[in-house]
Write an enzyme that holds these catalytic residues in place. Structure first.
Site, PDB file in Angstrom:
ATOM      1  N   CYS A  53      51.529  24.211  68.700  1.00 13.73           N
ATOM      2  CA  CYS A  53      51.022  22.947  68.158  1.00 13.73           C
ATOM      3  C   CYS A  53      50.156  23.175  66.927  1.00 13.73           C
ATOM      4  O   CYS A  53      49.897  22.254  66.170  1.00 13.73           O
ATOM      5  CB  CYS A  53      50.284  22.155  69.230  1.00 13.73           C
ATOM      6  SG  CYS A  53      49.042  23.105  70.082  1.00 13.73           S
ATOM      7  N   HIS A  94      49.540  39.491  58.830  1.00 14.43           N
ATOM      8  CA  HIS A  94      49.411  38.091  59.258  1.00 14.43           C
ATOM      9  C   HIS A  94      49.851  37.929  60.712  1.00 14.43           C
ATOM     10  O   HIS A  94      49.140  37.331  61.519  1.00 14.43           O
ATOM     11  CB  HIS A  94      50.242  37.190  58.341  1.00 14.43           C
ATOM     12  CG  HIS A  94      50.066  35.731  58.639  1.00 14.43           C
ATOM     13  ND1 HIS A  94      49.095  34.969  58.041  1.00 14.43           N
ATOM     14  CD2 HIS A  94      50.713  34.911  59.501  1.00 14.43           C
ATOM     15  CE1 HIS A  94      49.149  33.736  58.521  1.00 14.43           C
ATOM     16  NE2 HIS A  94      50.130  33.675  59.407  1.00 14.43           N
TER      17      HIS A  94
END
Lengths: 448, 282
Positions: A53, A94
């Site tokens: 989300c 990342h």
């Protein structure tokens, strides 16, 4: 950087509003299809999609980020403005940071690692993740685990209801044989009551001015509805009282609690006031055996956690950096391995050819044992000669030095592709200047 | 009793204390606590050897001195804690009990062990009386430690200080329960000691009651702890109960030390039987 490498394109709570994120979030079948589609794109060797989300990120291992970018623009044209892209080591870093929960909205939250694992499981199930992503993800999971166990980033309490649970645990231990009273229909109150009921409370009582909402709430939290007017009596029954009404003044007064404490024979009482403005007179907490807390007290714990996590984030970043470096070194070492294999194959071919020539010269003068000794000697010479260079090449590669493997390929005249050695004769080696010209290209290619 | 063995036992208790305190500051490493438990257990065994050797050499007369009493109390306290550690999962209590053992034992490590000339008849009669009394003191001592933990934790919980102590100390309810049980069992042991003492007094001093300061203070302390057991039923608990437990123990230790340090203050030291028997034969 050219050639095949890792590309990451994505958007997250840092870069995109929820409206954009929710339009791109994928799961189940849709995610599988997207993975298959990505994998089928030319120039994409492997693909992974992390969709939660808070973030949607596409990782592709291949020749460009085009496919990854197209994934977003095809689904939401306005997403382009929110995208960020990383490649090579930056992309690796990342992913490691995401898995270690250093890029999360609540830094240190524990769910993201499971979500990344799930994403990897889906990608490998769909045949989109290959050897590169497998190594990458495993390393990322290991890094996340190190961050979790070696730093305090994942420690502490991050929600009000968790604070309430912690407090009640420190007062009562468990709630077995005790009752919770939920006063008012506030959302935080209901959440906290649910979390507390999980501590094993015998009963949950719900009191609300509006019976209709109270009944619905009682059903939602698995409790019993009681009339609001019974409040003084309810205070003698319940051990933990969660108050979140919308009343403009104190609903629970010091006097009321004082009377209740006598009736309770001084059994401890915990009052948690989640309402703003406050509904419980703070003076209640001054009474013996009464423990009173308001929203500010609970918030303080949550913000202390955030501060502590921020402080620990530096250490976590250092661990991630170490793991990224290790991963990149290993990748380079693996890139050096072909040179080693070719070098060995090349040398062994020469040795065996020479041994055969010698044996042919000798004719039938040697028996089986003698022949085997000659071959063994040839192999032993190769091993002894290559021992030093092999060790040094491996060491150079694992310390990130790509120059030496290239130089070795050039020096020994090894071609990139495995092909028959041009001349199996030792004398041919020194005048290999022309070959050297060719293999310089190979060296460059191996480096890439 | 063998001072060498007591010293070894104390060293092992020190190891246990270090491990338990380390566990308290690093609660994630549960192994520290279990290592502490084992160090304590071995120390307890060595300590038992010291006491056994003492009984063999001097027939238990040493335990009628203050030093001997303290050594015995520490041994029983260590044993009681080992039992508690098995019954309750509260390893953080160890970080409070083991240093207490060290504090109590350290003064006994110096000087020569002395075996006073306690009449054999007194020793024979009083073995169980002394053991029960010392056990009660040990249990009240642990209860006092637990109460201090309660008071610390109460300050954190009530004062909304959710720091390191808050997260490491057990819950208030668990500490309160433990305290109450220790006081109860200690009270039973103390009652047994008083009953046996009365029986002994009848046998040795030919009278059940005398205004001996030791007897008077013991009855006073018995009433105090009896009141605590009783007050529990009327709802006393928590902070007030903890304060009462600490007060009770301070009074107890104060009375004990005063009576032992002042020579001739009580018939429970010094000449014991000689005076008594002379009285008895008259």
């Amino acid at each position: 950087m050219s050639g095949r490498t890792l590309h990451l394109v994505g958007l997250s709570h840092h870069s995109a509003p929820l409206e954009v994120r929710e339009r791109l979030a994928l799961s189940g079948e849709a995610l599988r299809d997207a993975l298959v589609e990505l994998r089928a794109t030319s120039g994409v060797d492997e693909a992974l999609v992390v969709s939660t989300c808070n973030r949607v990120e596409v990782l592709v291992y291949g020749e460009g980020e085009g496919a990854a970018r197209a994934f977003f623009t095809a689904r939401a044209p306005d997403a382009a403005a929110h995208l960020y892209a990383r490649e090579g080591t930056q992309a690796v870093r990342h992913l490691f940071r995401v898995a270690a929960s250093l890029d999360s909205m609540v830094v240190g939250e524990q769910q993201i690692l499971g979500q990344v694992k799930e994403a990897y499981g889906l990608a490998s199930g769909a045949g989109a993740a290959g050897p590169y992503l497998s190594r990458l993800c495993n390393r990322a999971f290991a890094a996340a685990k190190r961050v979790r166990t070696e730093t305090e980033v994942g420690r502490g309490i991050t929600s009000l209801s968790q604070v309430a649970v912690e407090l009640v645990e420190k007062i009562f231990g468990t709630l077995t044989g005790r009752a919770i009273l939920l006063l008012g229909a506030g959302k935080m109150g209901a959440l906290s009551a649910k979390a507390l009921a999980a501590l094993g409370a015998d009963r949950v009582l719900v009191a609300n001015r509006s019976a209709e909402r109270g009944l619905a709430l009682a059903e939602a939290v698995g409790g019993v509805f009681r009339d609001f007017a019974e409040l003084p009596h309810l205070l003698t029954e319940a051990d933990v009282v969660i108050v979140s009404t919308g009343a403009p003044a104190f609903v629970v007064t010091r006097e009321m609690v004082g009377v209740a404490m006598k009736a309770r024979r001084r059994r401890s009482l915990c009052l948690i006031d989640l309402s703003v403005p406050r509904n419980v007179d703070p003076a209640c907490g001054e009474l013996a055996d009464v423990y009173g807390y308001d929203v500010d007290d609970l918030e303080r714990v949550v913000s202390a956690t955030h501060e502590a996590r921020q402080g620990e984030a530096g250490r976590a970043e250092a661990i991630v950096q170490v793991e990224v470096d290790a991963f990149e070194r290993e990748r380079e070492a693996r890139a050096a391995l072909p040179v080693l294999a070719q070098l060995r194959r090349h040398a062994e071919q020469i040795a065996l050819a020479e041994a055969e020539r010698t044996l042919a010269h000798l004719g039938g003068a040697l028996d089986d044992r003698g022949r085997k000794s000659v071959e063994a000697m040839a192999r032993a010479i190769v091993n002894k000669l290559l021992h030093g260079p092999t060790a040094r090449l491996k060491a150079a590669a694992s310390s990130g030095d790509t120059a030496l493997p290239g130089a070795a390929a050039q020096l020994f005249g090894i071609e990139g592709e495995a092909r028959e050695p041009a001349q199996p004769r030792v004398e041919d080696k020194p005048p290999g200047a022309a070959e050297g010209g060719e293999s310089r290209e190979d060296g460059v290619r191996l480096k890439a | 009793m063998s001072l060498v063995l007591v010293r070894i036992a104390t060293a092992l208790y020190a190891v246990a204390a270090v491990l338990y305190v380390a566990f308290f500051s690093r609660p994630r490493h549960l192994r520290l606590a279990s290592a502490g438990f084992w160090a304590l257990l071995v120390g307890f065994a060595v300590h038992a050897g010291a006491i056994g050797a003492g009984c063999a050499a001097h027939g238990g007369r040493e335990f009628f001195t203050l030093r001997g009493g303290v050594v015995l109390a520490a041994w029983l306290g260590a044993g009681a804690y080992l039992v508690l550690a098995r019954l309750y999962r509260m390893p953080s209590v160890g970080a409070f009990v083991t240093p207490l053992l060290l504090v109590v034992l350290t003064p006994t490590l110096f000087g020569e062990s002395d075996a006073p000339a306690v009449p054999a008849e007194v020793v024979r009669h009083s073995a169980f009386h002394v053991t029960a009394a010392v056990l009660a003191v040990a249990l009240f001592g642990i209860a006092c430690g637990v109460s201090l933990m309660y008071l610390l934790q109460e300050r954190e919980v009530k004062g909304k200080r959710f720091g390191a102590l808050f997260s490491r100390l057990p819950s208030l309810d668990a500490l309160d329960q433990l305290n109450q049980r220790l006081v109860r069992v200690g009270f039973v042991a103390f009652t047994v000691a008083l009953v046996l003492g009365t029986v002994n007094a009848v046998a040795l001093w030919k009278t059940a009651w005398s205004w001996d300061p030791q007897v008077v203070s013991s009855v006073g302390i018995w009433l105090l702890y009896g009141a605590m057991v009783q007050l529990r039923h009327t709802g006393w608990h928590g902070r007030r109960y903890a304060l009462l437990t600490v007060t009770g123990f301070v009074v107890l230790v104060g009375a004990m030390l005063t009576l032992r340090v002042v020579p001739g203050a009580t018939r429970h030291s010094g000449s014991y039987g000689t005076v008594v028997q002379a009285e008895g034969t008259e």
